[in-house]
Scaffold this active site. Sequence first.
Site, PDB file in Angstrom:
ATOM      1  N   CYS A   1       5.973  -0.704   2.565  1.00  0.00           N
ATOM      2  CA  CYS A   1       6.754   0.268   1.789  1.00  0.00           C
ATOM      3  C   CYS A   1       7.406  -0.423   0.596  1.00  0.00           C
ATOM      4  CB  CYS A   1       7.822   0.893   2.695  1.00  0.00           C
ATOM      5  SG  CYS A   1       8.968   1.979   1.829  1.00  0.00           S
TER       6      CYS A   1
ATOM      7  N   CYS B   1      10.985   0.540  -0.211  1.00  0.00           N
ATOM      8  CA  CYS B   1      11.984  -0.118   0.637  1.00  0.00           C
ATOM      9  C   CYS B   1      12.176  -1.583   0.255  1.00  0.00           C
ATOM     10  CB  CYS B   1      11.557  -0.067   2.108  1.00  0.00           C
ATOM     11  SG  CYS B   1      10.815   1.483   2.618  1.00  0.00           S
ATOM     12  N   ASP B   2      11.101  -2.276  -0.041  1.00  0.00           N
ATOM     13  CA  ASP B   2      11.170  -3.747  -0.077  1.00  0.00           C
ATOM     14  C   ASP B   2      10.905  -4.399  -1.428  1.00  0.00           C
ATOM     15  OD1 ASP B   2      11.736  -3.667   2.625  1.00  0.00           O
ATOM     16  OD2 ASP B   2       9.643  -3.840   3.237  1.00  0.00           O
TER      17      ASP B   2
END
Length: 319
Positions: free
Chosen positions: A136, A139-140
């Site tokens: 993701c 997200c990261d």
Amino acid sequence: MSSSDVREVIIIGGGPAGYTAALYTARANMHPLAFEGFNWGGQLMITSEVENYPGYPEGRDGPSMMTDFRAQAERFGAEFVTDDVTKVDFSERPFRVWVGKDEFRAETVIVATGANARQIGLESEQKLQGRGVSYCATCDAAFFRDLTAVVVGGGDTAMEEATFLTRFASKVYLVHRRDEFRASAVMVDRAERDPKIEFVLNSHVVEVLGVDGGKMTGVMLEDTQTGERRALTADGLFVAIGHDPTTALFVDSLDHDENGYLVTKPGSSHTNIPGVFAVGDVQDHIYRQAITAAGSGCMGALDAERFLAAQAQEAAQQA
Ligand code: NAP
């Protein structure tokens, strides 16, 4: 723990959506019974650091966050079964749910079984999850400021993730197993025009490097046409080869799209069966965030509560 009681609500799934549905239904005095799955916690269990969930200014690791979600629902009386549901029957109310031979019944069911990011299937990929390997970019990506990242995939997600990563990373390699893309032309164009993105076509990732040091250092690529191998130095690997919703139990009874995602009535969590609700990633292939899953879990709880209230009112009018 089989029970002849008919519960007001059964929740199937234990990620942000399921736990939020459990919290809200517990606080509404609906005494939820939640089957959180043997591998409870959902996709956040393989996320080392969650920095985009509001309320955690310092960030929180995924497993701790899910433990908090669960504890909060439990505090208000939600009951959890840490096992997988094996069969459902939604053909009449009360609905029936089985774990092996044990049968449970409820007036409403909230399905929150989520989705899983597809993995390449390498042992080294598993070992370096959260240590360079991610599923993701939203997200990261921020962990890869001024670093080098590899994105695998040739669909819209891969193009979107590669483009998003260029906000942080200094270099992004987009590795695809063919030289044609499933992604829409406009998204391929955008990625192709980005000076930070380099396409590596007709290539497979056959190994993630760095297992011995516990941190990713690169990937081993194999040319799908010549079989030639070469190592590529990189700090991160974003696997963007699609997601699979966990819907095998429901495809016979609940409406779903061609990819298996459950279909809900727009702006609600209602499925095609009155009294059965679907929340979180099992019905959302677009946003796929912990916060949107949690919001959706809340919608499911409110929809279930209102459904039961309407049923009770109808029964009172008929009496
Ligand atoms: P997808 O369209 O199914 O594409 C998956 C890609 O991964 C394909 O290019 C496939 O290669 C590759 N792949 C699959 N298994 C692989 C493996 N084991 N090793 C290497 N490569 C592998 O999935 P998606 O990109 O996640 O998109 C899912 C849906 O969401 C699509 O309908 C998409 O249009 C939509 N979406 C839309 C947007 C947007 O419009 N903004 C953004 C993201 C997603 P092959 O092509 O060779 O099969």
